[in-house]
Scaffold this motif. Structure first.
Motif, PDB file in Angstrom:
ATOM      1  N   ALA A 176       0.823  -1.209   0.000  1.00  0.00           N
ATOM      2  CA  ALA A 176       0.000   0.000   0.000  1.00  0.00           C
ATOM      3  C   ALA A 176       0.856   1.258   0.000  1.00  0.00           C
ATOM      4  O   ALA A 176       0.522   2.260  -0.647  1.00  0.00           O
ATOM      5  CB  ALA A 176      -0.935  -0.013   1.211  1.00  0.00           C
ATOM      6  N   ALA A 177       1.978   1.217   0.709  1.00  0.00           N
ATOM      7  CA  ALA A 177       2.841   2.399   0.802  1.00  0.00           C
ATOM      8  C   ALA A 177       3.430   2.780  -0.555  1.00  0.00           C
ATOM      9  O   ALA A 177       3.682   3.956  -0.825  1.00  0.00           O
ATOM     10  CB  ALA A 177       3.953   2.155   1.813  1.00  0.00           C
ATOM     11  N   LYS A 178       3.621   1.808  -1.420  1.00  0.00           N
ATOM     12  CA  LYS A 178       4.254   2.094  -2.714  1.00  0.00           C
ATOM     13  C   LYS A 178       3.413   3.011  -3.590  1.00  0.00           C
ATOM     14  O   LYS A 178       3.951   3.754  -4.410  1.00  0.00           O
ATOM     15  CB  LYS A 178       4.545   0.786  -3.466  1.00  0.00           C
ATOM     16  CG  LYS A 178       5.693  -0.014  -2.878  1.00  0.00           C
ATOM     17  CD  LYS A 178       6.008  -1.232  -3.741  1.00  0.00           C
ATOM     18  CE  LYS A 178       7.217  -1.984  -3.213  1.00  0.00           C
ATOM     19  NZ  LYS A 178       7.566  -3.142  -4.079  1.00  0.00           N
TER      20      LYS A 178
ATOM     21  N   ASP B 182      -3.592   0.496 -14.807  1.00  0.00           N
ATOM     22  CA  ASP B 182      -2.685   0.165 -15.900  1.00  0.00           C
ATOM     23  C   ASP B 182      -1.613   1.237 -16.060  1.00  0.00           C
ATOM     24  O   ASP B 182      -1.804   2.397 -15.692  1.00  0.00           O
ATOM     25  CB  ASP B 182      -3.481   0.020 -17.202  1.00  0.00           C
ATOM     26  CG  ASP B 182      -2.664  -0.602 -18.320  1.00  0.00           C
ATOM     27  OD1 ASP B 182      -1.733  -1.368 -18.021  1.00  0.00           O
ATOM     28  OD2 ASP B 182      -2.963  -0.322 -19.487  1.00  0.00           O
ATOM     29  N   ASP B 183      -0.459   0.821 -16.622  1.00  0.00           N
ATOM     30  CA  ASP B 183       0.608   1.729 -17.048  1.00  0.00           C
ATOM     31  C   ASP B 183       1.100   2.591 -15.886  1.00  0.00           C
ATOM     32  O   ASP B 183       0.915   3.804 -15.851  1.00  0.00           O
ATOM     33  CB  ASP B 183       0.107   2.605 -18.200  1.00  0.00           C
ATOM     34  CG  ASP B 183       1.239   3.408 -18.834  1.00  0.00           C
ATOM     35  OD1 ASP B 183       2.411   3.036 -18.640  1.00  0.00           O
ATOM     36  OD2 ASP B 183       0.942   4.412 -19.513  1.00  0.00           O
ATOM     37  N   PHE B 184       1.774   1.955 -14.925  1.00  0.00           N
ATOM     38  CA  PHE B 184       2.218   2.663 -13.723  1.00  0.00           C
ATOM     39  C   PHE B 184       3.380   3.595 -14.041  1.00  0.00           C
ATOM     40  O   PHE B 184       4.272   3.274 -14.816  1.00  0.00           O
ATOM     41  CB  PHE B 184       2.608   1.660 -12.638  1.00  0.00           C
ATOM     42  CG  PHE B 184       1.425   1.044 -11.945  1.00  0.00           C
ATOM     43  CD1 PHE B 184       1.029   1.486 -10.708  1.00  0.00           C
ATOM     44  CD2 PHE B 184       0.684   0.038 -12.556  1.00  0.00           C
ATOM     45  CE1 PHE B 184      -0.068   0.919 -10.062  1.00  0.00           C
ATOM     46  CE2 PHE B 184      -0.416  -0.532 -11.933  1.00  0.00           C
ATOM     47  CZ  PHE B 184      -0.793  -0.088 -10.679  1.00  0.00           C
ATOM     48  N   GLN B 185       3.359   4.769 -13.411  1.00  0.00           N
ATOM     49  CA  GLN B 185       4.387   5.791 -13.576  1.00  0.00           C
ATOM     50  C   GLN B 185       5.048   6.061 -12.228  1.00  0.00           C
ATOM     51  O   GLN B 185       4.460   5.818 -11.175  1.00  0.00           O
ATOM     52  CB  GLN B 185       3.755   7.077 -14.107  1.00  0.00           C
ATOM     53  CG  GLN B 185       2.664   7.628 -13.186  1.00  0.00           C
ATOM     54  CD  GLN B 185       1.906   8.773 -13.800  1.00  0.00           C
ATOM     55  OE1 GLN B 185       2.500   9.724 -14.287  1.00  0.00           O
ATOM     56  NE2 GLN B 185       0.580   8.694 -13.783  1.00  0.00           N
TER      57      GLN B 185
ATOM     58  N   ALA C 135      -9.489   0.509  -1.720  1.00  0.00           N
ATOM     59  CA  ALA C 135      -8.795   1.772  -1.895  1.00  0.00           C
ATOM     60  C   ALA C 135      -7.343   1.501  -2.282  1.00  0.00           C
ATOM     61  O   ALA C 135      -6.689   0.621  -1.724  1.00  0.00           O
ATOM     62  CB  ALA C 135      -8.858   2.594  -0.613  1.00  0.00           C
ATOM     63  N   LEU C 136      -6.834   2.274  -3.236  1.00  0.00           N
ATOM     64  CA  LEU C 136      -5.511   1.993  -3.782  1.00  0.00           C
ATOM     65  C   LEU C 136      -4.387   2.429  -2.851  1.00  0.00           C
ATOM     66  O   LEU C 136      -3.327   1.815  -2.814  1.00  0.00           O
ATOM     67  CB  LEU C 136      -5.361   2.701  -5.136  1.00  0.00           C
ATOM     68  CG  LEU C 136      -4.071   2.438  -5.918  1.00  0.00           C
ATOM     69  CD1 LEU C 136      -3.944   0.959  -6.264  1.00  0.00           C
ATOM     70  CD2 LEU C 136      -4.044   3.280  -7.187  1.00  0.00           C
ATOM     71  N   ILE C 137      -4.594   3.474  -2.078  1.00  0.00           N
ATOM     72  CA  ILE C 137      -3.486   4.069  -1.325  1.00  0.00           C
ATOM     73  C   ILE C 137      -3.580   3.817   0.175  1.00  0.00           C
ATOM     74  O   ILE C 137      -2.694   4.212   0.912  1.00  0.00           O
ATOM     75  CB  ILE C 137      -3.405   5.583  -1.605  1.00  0.00           C
ATOM     76  CG1 ILE C 137      -4.733   6.297  -1.279  1.00  0.00           C
ATOM     77  CG2 ILE C 137      -3.048   5.835  -3.055  1.00  0.00           C
ATOM     78  CD1 ILE C 137      -4.958   6.656   0.127  1.00  0.00           C
ATOM     79  N   ARG C 138      -4.629   3.144   0.627  1.00  0.00           N
ATOM     80  CA  ARG C 138      -4.818   2.954   2.061  1.00  0.00           C
ATOM     81  C   ARG C 138      -4.360   1.561   2.474  1.00  0.00           C
ATOM     82  O   ARG C 138      -4.621   0.578   1.787  1.00  0.00           O
ATOM     83  CB  ARG C 138      -6.289   3.144   2.417  1.00  0.00           C
ATOM     84  CG  ARG C 138      -6.574   3.071   3.915  1.00  0.00           C
ATOM     85  CD  ARG C 138      -8.073   3.059   4.195  1.00  0.00           C
ATOM     86  NE  ARG C 138      -8.738   4.225   3.696  1.00  0.00           N
ATOM     87  CZ  ARG C 138      -9.720   4.201   2.804  1.00  0.00           C
ATOM     88  NH1 ARG C 138     -10.142   3.055   2.312  1.00  0.00           N
ATOM     89  NH2 ARG C 138     -10.283   5.312   2.394  1.00  0.00           N
TER      90      ARG C 138
ATOM     91  N   LYS D 116       7.260   6.984  -5.222  1.00  0.00           N
ATOM     92  CA  LYS D 116       6.003   6.245  -5.349  1.00  0.00           C
ATOM     93  C   LYS D 116       5.756   5.876  -6.807  1.00  0.00           C
ATOM     94  O   LYS D 116       6.403   6.396  -7.715  1.00  0.00           O
ATOM     95  CB  LYS D 116       4.826   7.101  -4.842  1.00  0.00           C
ATOM     96  CG  LYS D 116       5.013   7.686  -3.454  1.00  0.00           C
ATOM     97  CD  LYS D 116       5.082   6.608  -2.388  1.00  0.00           C
ATOM     98  CE  LYS D 116       5.266   7.226  -1.003  1.00  0.00           C
ATOM     99  NZ  LYS D 116       5.366   6.193   0.052  1.00  0.00           N
ATOM    100  N   VAL D 117       4.811   4.962  -6.993  1.00  0.00           N
ATOM    101  CA  VAL D 117       4.336   4.649  -8.341  1.00  0.00           C
ATOM    102  C   VAL D 117       2.817   4.763  -8.337  1.00  0.00           C
ATOM    103  O   VAL D 117       2.163   4.515  -7.313  1.00  0.00           O
ATOM    104  CB  VAL D 117       4.769   3.238  -8.795  1.00  0.00           C
ATOM    105  CG1 VAL D 117       6.255   3.181  -8.997  1.00  0.00           C
ATOM    106  CG2 VAL D 117       4.308   2.169  -7.807  1.00  0.00           C
TER     107      VAL D 117
END
Length: 354
Positions: free
Chosen positions: A37-39, A203-206, A128-131, A211-212
């Motif tokens: 999650a931290a990433k 998709d398509d992580f930056q 949730a993506l960031i939690r 972080k990404v």
């Protein structure tokens, strides 16, 4: 989310199980989930600016617009959503937010947008993506290897062992209703080390700072979808001081970006009105609601319903519901949300969609 839909998604995503479930080492499981999650938690960055194009579709009605987020830490942020028929601005201060919407409620399409983004002031989604996926009192009960859309995953079943969860009917018998158990799943992609959201298509992580984050976030379900295409995500931004000024004429209310979401403690299933069952009336009901800081939920307005009897049944049941409220820095805060249900004759049950 509709249980039948989630079952379909899980079946299609988990194309093959690689290893039978086992009991995980709790510390190792927590560490793996926390690191994943931290990433993607861009809110740990001191500052960033996000600009995105959005496409929302509910029931075949498609809308296009823009999304802007200016982040200068938890006490200075601004979020703007603009569509052809809807506009929303939120400004955050220390423990308070100022919210201005062009409607007095959160439309269904905006709920989908928030789920797709994976963050927000009213994001109660379990994906949730960031939690960090685990909330206070939750534990990992099972671990299994799986494969979804060619992604090798380690998935963890999470159960709430703190709250006393009750899910029953207002009247007997209860056999007409299908209810969900208080369990959910969080998965980690073994190739990327990131949280893998089963109901989304990121998709398509930056890379941004350390972080990404995805260039594209998609939340697809039959009859509804939200797509966010990020065209700018820049860290280390210096903002003009007036960017974060409170909104003129708007009263501050308790809140924050990414509060710890509320958790259901007790839920009573609504009755399927016999008159409507006999007449074979069915369909979705959409309520604008607030989960108050004391843990009770209040329906503010009915936005859609095939028949007023459905709405009355749900509102009657909701008076029996209790939650562990949403919190910001440990303080209970109101949580504006949407409650959507589907009365389905073919399955002879009600379904809670959110």
């Amino acid at each position: 989310m509709r249980r039948a839909v989630r079952a379909l998604l899980i079946v299609s995503f988990f194309s093959s199980l690689l290893l039978a479930s086992d009991k995980p080492d709790q510390d190792a499981a927590v560490a793996k989930l926390r690191q994943a999650a931290a990433k993607t938690n861009i809110f740990e960055l001191p500052s960033f600016r996000m600009k995105a194009d959005i496409r929302l579709d509910v029931g075949g009605a498609e809308a296009h617009g823009t999304y802007l987020l200016f982040w200068n830490g938890p006490s200075q942020w601004r979020e703007e959503i603009e569509l052809s028929k809807y506009k929303e601005i939120q400004v955050g201060g220390k423990g308070v937010i100022w919210v201005q919407r062009s409607t007095p409620f959160i439309p269904p399409a905006i709920v989908n947008l928030t789920i797709a983004l994976g963050f927000g002031t009213n994001n109660g989604s379990s994906e949730a993506l960031i939690r960090f996926p685990l909330l206070d009192g939750e534990v990992v009960t099972k671990r299994q290897k799986a494969k979804a859309r060619a992604h090798a995953l380690t998935c963890f079943e999470i159960a709430d062992q703190k709250a006393k969860f009750v899910d029953s009917c207002l009247t007997s018998p209860c056999g007409d209703f299908d209810v969900d158990e208080p369990k959910r799943t969080a998965c980690v992609d073994e190739n990327t080390g990131l949280i893998y959201r089963l109901s989304a298509e990121d998709d398509d992580f930056q890379t941004i700072g350390d972080k990404v984050f995805p260039h594209k976030l998609i939340f697809p379900l039959p009859g509804r979808s939200a797509t966010i295409s990020i065209r700018e995500l820049t860290s280390g931004v210096t903002f003009s001081p007036d960017t974060f000024l409170p909104l003129s004429g708007i009263a501050a209310e308790p809140g924050c970006m990414n509060p710890v979401p509320p958790r259901i403690i007790m839920r009573m299933a609504p009755e399927y009105p016999q008159m409507l069952r006999t007449a074979r009336v069915q369909g979705p009901v959409y309520l604008d609601a607030v989960i108050e800081a004391d843990g009770h939920i209040a329906a503010k307005r009915v936005l859609k319903s095939p028949n007023p009897l459905f709405s009355e049944s749900i509102i009657k049941a909701m008076k029996k519901w209790t939650y562990a409220p949403a919190t910001c820095d440990g303080q209970a805060v109101p949580f504006h949300t949407a409650q959507e249900f589907d009365f389905v004759l073919s399955a002879t049950r009600w379904e809670r969609l959110h």
